[in-house]
Design a protein around this motif. Sequence first.
Motif, PDB file in Angstrom:
ATOM      1  N   UNK A   1      12.631 -13.173   5.169  1.00 28.43           N
ATOM      2  CA  UNK A   1      12.361 -13.494   3.904  1.00 28.43           C
ATOM      3  C   UNK A   1      11.566 -12.284   3.408  1.00 28.43           C
ATOM      4  N   UNK A   2      12.276 -11.654   2.464  1.00 25.12           N
ATOM      5  CA  UNK A   2      11.660 -10.419   1.778  1.00 25.12           C
ATOM      6  C   UNK A   2      11.888 -10.471   0.382  1.00 25.12           C
ATOM      7  N   UNK A   3      10.768 -10.271  -0.312  1.00 22.79           N
ATOM      8  CA  UNK A   3      11.008 -10.266  -1.668  1.00 22.79           C
ATOM      9  C   UNK A   3      10.124  -9.044  -2.386  1.00 22.79           C
ATOM     10  N   UNK A   4      10.715  -8.664  -3.432  1.00 24.30           N
ATOM     11  CA  UNK A   4      10.336  -7.408  -4.073  1.00 24.30           C
ATOM     12  C   UNK A   4       8.611  -7.778  -4.771  1.00 24.30           C
ATOM     13  N   UNK A   5       7.881  -6.943  -4.741  1.00 22.92           N
ATOM     14  CA  UNK A   5       6.582  -7.182  -5.081  1.00 22.92           C
ATOM     15  C   UNK A   5       5.924  -5.916  -5.959  1.00 22.92           C
ATOM     16  N   UNK A   6       6.712  -5.479  -6.771  1.00 21.25           N
ATOM     17  CA  UNK A   6       6.251  -4.085  -7.281  1.00 21.25           C
ATOM     18  C   UNK A   6       7.373  -3.412  -6.878  1.00 21.25           C
ATOM     19  N   UNK A   7       7.189  -1.966  -7.511  1.00 22.15           N
ATOM     20  CA  UNK A   7       8.386  -1.077  -7.527  1.00 22.15           C
ATOM     21  C   UNK A   7       8.808  -0.804  -6.202  1.00 22.15           C
ATOM     22  N   UNK A   8       7.916  -0.276  -5.027  1.00 25.18           N
ATOM     23  CA  UNK A   8       8.343  -0.105  -4.060  1.00 25.18           C
ATOM     24  C   UNK A   8       7.511  -0.917  -2.844  1.00 25.18           C
ATOM     25  N   UNK A   9       7.081  -2.032  -3.477  1.00 28.67           N
ATOM     26  CA  UNK A   9       6.411  -2.935  -2.391  1.00 28.67           C
ATOM     27  C   UNK A   9       7.133  -4.215  -2.100  1.00 28.67           C
ATOM     28  N   UNK A  10       7.379  -4.628  -1.057  1.00 32.35           N
ATOM     29  CA  UNK A  10       8.184  -6.030  -0.501  1.00 32.35           C
ATOM     30  C   UNK A  10       7.038  -6.856   0.219  1.00 32.35           C
TER      31      UNK A  10
ATOM     32  N   UNK B   1       4.592  -4.598   2.439  1.00 28.74           N
ATOM     33  CA  UNK B   1       5.310  -3.550   3.076  1.00 28.74           C
ATOM     34  C   UNK B   1       5.488  -2.538   1.778  1.00 28.74           C
ATOM     35  N   UNK B   2       5.133  -1.225   2.064  1.00 36.51           N
ATOM     36  CA  UNK B   2       5.420  -0.196   0.870  1.00 36.51           C
ATOM     37  C   UNK B   2       6.525   0.720   1.596  1.00 36.51           C
ATOM     38  N   UNK B   3       7.538   0.976   0.746  1.00 38.54           N
ATOM     39  CA  UNK B   3       8.605   1.885   1.432  1.00 38.54           C
ATOM     40  C   UNK B   3       8.837   3.083   0.382  1.00 38.54           C
ATOM     41  N   UNK B   4       9.543   4.063   1.017  1.00 37.18           N
ATOM     42  CA  UNK B   4      10.058   5.195   0.295  1.00 37.18           C
ATOM     43  C   UNK B   4      10.872   4.737  -0.867  1.00 37.18           C
ATOM     44  N   UNK B   5      10.940   5.489  -1.811  1.00 39.40           N
ATOM     45  CA  UNK B   5      11.910   5.051  -3.035  1.00 39.40           C
ATOM     46  C   UNK B   5      13.365   4.730  -2.525  1.00 39.40           C
ATOM     47  N   UNK B   6      13.615   5.545  -1.643  1.00 35.80           N
ATOM     48  CA  UNK B   6      14.937   5.618  -1.193  1.00 35.80           C
ATOM     49  C   UNK B   6      15.283   4.243  -0.423  1.00 35.80           C
ATOM     50  N   UNK B   7      14.324   3.968   0.514  1.00 32.71           N
ATOM     51  CA  UNK B   7      14.239   2.841   1.652  1.00 32.71           C
ATOM     52  C   UNK B   7      14.219   1.606   0.702  1.00 32.71           C
ATOM     53  N   UNK B   8      13.479   1.675  -0.404  1.00 29.56           N
ATOM     54  CA  UNK B   8      13.402   0.268  -1.355  1.00 29.56           C
ATOM     55  C   UNK B   8      14.538   0.194  -2.124  1.00 29.56           C
TER      56      UNK B   8
END
Length: 623
Positions: A508-517, A485-492
Amino acid sequence: MNRIRLLPEQVANQIAAGEVIERPASVVKELVENSLDAQARRITVEIQSGGKSLVRVTDDGLGMSRDDALLCLERHATSKIRSAEDLNCIRTMGFRGEALPSIASVSRFTLSTREREGEQIEGTQIIINGGKIIEVKAFGGTAGTSIEVRQLFFNLPARRKFLRADETESAHIQHYLTLCALGFPRVGFTFLKDGRMVWQLHPVQNQEPMQALKERMQALQGGNEKLLPVKESFDFSRDEDEEAGELKIWGLIGAPGVSRGSREDQHLFVNGRPIENRALNFALIEGYHTALMKGRYPVCCLFLELSPGEVDVNVHPAKREVKFRHERFVSNALGNAVKKALLAFHTVPVTQTPSAPAKVELFIKHSVEPTTPPPPLALRGEIEITPPAQLAFVPPPVEQPQERPAPLPTPQTPSRDEGPVPLLRVPLRILGVVGKLYVVMESDRGLVLLDQHAAHERVLYEQMLRRLEQNGDVPSQRLLLPETLELSPKDADFLNTQLTALSRLGVGLSEFGERTFILDSLPLFVKCPDARRFVVELIDELRAAGQAVNSMRLGENVVAKTVCRHAVKANDTLRPEEIEGLLHELRHCQMPYTCPHGRPTLIEMNFRDLEKKFGRTGMNPGV
Ligand code: ADP
Ligand code: MG
């Protein structure tokens, strides 16, 4: 050049009136408070044109001697306090000695009074016009005091212009009188509006305060709503202050599911005085927690009693607000008292052991297959419930559902008990489901509807919290194909603050890059064909909740609430055993009558309601 001069008395009084006397209801309030302080047993309030042309308050209280009657019209003349120290322990409604001179300075005012006990047989009547004494004469009426206020603000046209329509002004008066009537059940109140009797409340004889309050509420509102008793006391000395003594909280509150769109029926009294206080308002809502829908307000009539030294009533011109010395303690106590009463509503202490916990199937048709062997309890979304040790429940016997429902009991048999016997403690028989959502049931009291989605949400919510309390995680299932999932900076940013809570709850969500989960698992009961949408919606909902509680880091219970919204959807067809299971689970909940968002899980229509709807009231039921 000297420019400062002392204002004439008359002007000073009008200025004071500007603060204390806002509208006719303020006149009623000041006069009725004086009558209460004078130990009146009966108070009659008459108004005309919303109190603009007339307010007359008559009591059978102590009355005044001639000297006192003249003195009470002077500014700062009071019989209620003597020194500044007395301000620290006010036990009367009034104490400033401001009301009468203020009111007399802005109206045509007549005071008639005669002492209840005293040497003077004769009473006194004083007529004042815009603050000027016109006449003082003998008065031959009965003991007590009557004060008549005509043409309020007649000499202040600017103020008079601000008064609202008669109906609005009388509504304010009636609201205040309602508070008084609730606060003082042992005083009789008669209210007349434009010559018409609005109510006549006799003094309640019952000496037991809770019973007296119930009787008064019954007389005032008919009392057909479910109210629960609250009775707690808290010891300040334990946490706060050796000297402070005890805080008693008692009264009646609406059962789970009873609420209003405004605070209109929320009545709080501190040492007998109706008050408004933000911290207490908040504590009430906190106490209701999930038993109250967002944007709804509790129904209550609660009395807080504590040492007068613990409350400052001298912080508001109309004494509507008060300040507590230990505000946190008081508001926590209120929240806890409410919570306890709500929980007690469903809980019955018993001697017998509760029936074996049932496994619930959470009736999920998964769109994804579990890839790892699920934990033992997580099979098919089951979570085993063990009733908390200190609370034992008696689930009432439930009849087995039948293929064809047996005929309804004849309307003569049901008990017409209107008392708050919790619905989940009476036997319920399932008749069917309408709209794939509402389970139709009957009890010996009438018809019962269950919102299966709301009920399911409640069950899951409590299961999740219990799991978390036991430091377990909520069982989840791995997705066959993890979603990116790529989110807006605010959502991220926001999501980052919630990751831990979400993963404990099975998301189960994990960070995968700056705005990607990466989303790789979901709670077992979440049924969603579109995992991405689920997360986006979740963020939106959590953010909305975050704004309401004004914090970015939400409590796990808020997250749990939101996750539960995505449980079984409304239109899943449930088998009869599944409905039984759900009902059984619901009975084991601590707060079963509302979903975690405060919506009702059950609606009851008793035989009386049905008779009313069918126009059968007063008829022989067999007809
Ligand atoms: P406060 O109530 O703050 O003392 P008020 O101006 O309202 O000031 O009243 C002044 C005094 O007049 C009271 O302290 C009381 O002694 C007397 N008084 C007012 N109303 C009544 C009443 N209805 N019956 C007996 N005494 C009254
Ligand atoms: Mg007063």
